[in-house]
Structures are given as structure tokens and as C-alpha cells.
Design an enzyme around this catalytic site. Sequence first.
Site, mmCIF file in Angstrom:
data_model
loop_
_atom_site.group_PDB
_atom_site.id
_atom_site.type_symbol
_atom_site.label_atom_id
_atom_site.label_comp_id
_atom_site.label_asym_id
_atom_site.label_seq_id
_atom_site.Cartn_x
_atom_site.Cartn_y
_atom_site.Cartn_z
ATOM 1 C CG HIS A 1 -1.934 -1.129 1.168
ATOM 2 N ND1 HIS A 1 -2.737 -1.481 0.105
ATOM 3 C CD2 HIS A 1 -2.185 -2.060 2.135
ATOM 4 C CE1 HIS A 1 -3.425 -2.562 0.404
ATOM 5 N NE2 HIS A 1 -3.116 -2.936 1.621
ATOM 6 C CG ASP B 1 -5.361 -6.163 -0.133
ATOM 7 O OD1 ASP B 1 -5.446 -7.079 0.699
ATOM 8 O OD2 ASP B 1 -5.260 -4.976 0.190
#
Length: 445
Positions: free
Chosen positions: A267, A318
Site C-alpha cells: 500500500h 489483496d
Amino acid sequence: MTSKTYWLEHAWLGTHVEPGVTLEVRDGRITAVRPDADTPPSGAEVLRGLTLPGLANAHSHAFHRALRGTAQVGSGTFWTWREVMYATAARLTPDTYHALARAVYAEMALAGVTAVGEFHYVHHAPGGTHYADPNAMGEALIAAAAEAGIRITLLDTAYLSSGFGQPPTAHQLRFSDGTADSWAERCSVLKERDHARIGAAVHSVRAVPADQLATVARWAEERRAPLHVHLSEQTAENEACLEIHGCTPTQLLALHGVLGPRTTGVHNTHLTAEDISLIGGSGTGTCMCPTTERDLADGIGPAVALQNEGSPLSLGSDSHAVIDLFEEARAMELNERLRTRTRGHWTAAALLRAASADGHAALGWADAGALEPGALADFTTIALDSVRTAGPLPRLGAETAVFAASAADVSHTVVAGRHVVRDGTHSLVPDVPRALADALAVLRG
């Protein structure tokens, strides 16, 4: 020894699309790449469309696939979504996790993914009781990847605290080994296989006390294994870290030796200029997960600045709001266009490298992600005649793949020279939608 010849109607060779390429494969590796083959050699398997290196899904939580659709009900933030996720995690067993992950990894193969990085932290039974095999959950994931026909890097994750030294909550007890030393002892028993590599992960600076970060980093360093970490996904994490440690999460990781060329920050969304310099200057990678970051309203990370500072980019699906690496690549560019109101931050070639070669490298498969002699024979083919891809010139195949294609355009996926997906059908899990539905029905009870 096993040998096979493929003839590729069009092939992406890293810098350009080449028409008519013969690929020789032996014992799971590419031995020769011969362009200018106008017609298929006798006995060659013909792959019509555009063949790319296999895609690498560098960040996965397989059980989050159970949240698709369900987590879209109502409003909230990352923190309210997390409660739904915990409730799903609480219902997992080794058997139900195996069935779900097998179907999820099969869905990835259908989308052209040949290797997955599984960020794995559901280690124990509810309440934290160890299974008879303390690695039963991890072994279930490794077996699931084998049965789905793809490679896996099991990123066994240290998750010890509910937040900066606080004890785990009831939901988190099954994630925790108590201490980083106990985590290291358990995951040291895991063995690599032909299709599986073992890496490490720090769940986040929230979940691993600062004085135990070095233990995880040292475990990875001694094994020269990949090390991943959720980093600055939420501003709340940054604020708490500043209050408690007087520094940002990135600075804290740097102080304890976590950053480096085998480390990937996942991220990397809310960073300071100094954070970006620390990440890039140390060669730490960045895994962007745009479909999840927008689904959870996380924000848009400074991917351009990170890459300019020297951080290699990779991509992951994810939470599996969708499983489509073309969409992840496209979204990274399009997010940046929205943020800056300018176009063309990455070429299609650069985005394909993030989805393939650089993603494989982040997972410890540096010998994958290219159609060249010596590389693993992992590749995928997309149709150039679907309603999404028909029309553009074949030489613009990279642009078509990134900016128009979707997972639905994948016709073939080959891993170690073996067809896993042929003509859009999975050879090992013939009915993937049914496998997903069945696994989810059992999990939901």
C-alpha cells in the site's frame, strides 16, 4: 525430461510485440525463443492472441474472497469493514480454508496469474489454540495452490498485537504466536516445494511491537526470503505511531532493519517525503493494490514518487473485490491521472512489468516474468478478438492488454510448461464458479 513446443501468434517480449514466435520448453523452463516463425512448426501447440509472461499477484488474502458483495452492504470505513473481515476469519478451518483457497487460486489462474503472494496470518484455531500441526492453515494454502496449478509464496505473517503493544483482541488470538521468537520457531518448520516458497511478513507496525520487528527481519535475512509489510495504509496508524514512537511507521521500520531490497511495503499510501526517500533509497519495493485501496476508501498512494526514488512496483488484488491484474495495472495509471489531471505516468510496458517480472521478483521468483531462455515457462495468452480487444493493431498489444483487456480475455495459462487453463477452462478445477459457490456455502454455514 519433458519437452514441448509452443507457437505464439503474438508475443510480448518485454519491449515490443513480436508476431510468430516459437517457444521451446523443457522441464518447466523456456529453452529457446525464436521470432519470425510465420507458420507453426510441426507438432507445436498453437496459442492464438497475445502471449504475455505469467502475471504475479503479489498481495493476497485468500479468505477475503468471501467478502465480495457482502462487504458492499452499508457504509463505513476501513475499520468497520475490518469487523466483517474478522467475522469471516473466525469461521475458517484448515479444510474450509483449503477448499476456498483452491477455488480462489483457480480463479487467479483463469485471470492469467501464475504466482501468488499469500499474506497469511490466520494461523491457529479460534481462541489461539494450536492445531496438532501448528502450520495446518499454511499447509492448506500451499496444497490449494498446487491443486489450482499455480505457484505460491507463503508470506507467513507475524501478528502479535491489536495495536502498538496492546494484547490481541478475541478475533486476533488465532493470528498470534505470542512473540516473534515463537512465530519464527513455528514458521521455520515450513518447507519449500517446487511450486512453493516461504517468505515472511510483518502484518503492520500496529501488530508487531517495535522491539520484535528485528526478529522477523533477521529470520528473512538469514533465509534470503521475501519480507512484506502492510505500511501506512491508514492515517490512523501513522498518527498512533507518531504519538507512541515519535516517528512514522516507515521510519520505525528503518530503525529496526526491516527495509531493504528483499522487502516490499504493501500500500505505502500515506507517506511523507522522508518516508518516500527511505523506501526508495533502501530499494524496498512497493505493492500497490488499487482495486482494494479504492474499495476500502484508503486513498491513492504516491506510486510515481516511490518509483522515481528507486522503489520497484508490483501489484496485488489483496481483498479480491475483483481478481484482475489488468485492472490493477490500469487503475494505478488512471488513479494517478485523476489525482494529477495529467496522462501517461507509466507506459503500458512499465505497467506490464509491475504485473509480471517485478511482481515475481517481489515474491522470490526472480526467474519468472519474462519470455526468454532460462526463465520459468509460465505465461498467459489473451484473446485479441473479444469485444474489448478487437480493433487495435497487434503491435499495440501491450496497450490493449493494459488499457482494454480484462481477466475475461484470458484464454490460456501455462505454468512450468503445463496448461493450467486451456481455451478459458481450468484443467484441474473444471467448474471454478461451482467450486467457489460450494466453498463459500460451507464457510457461511
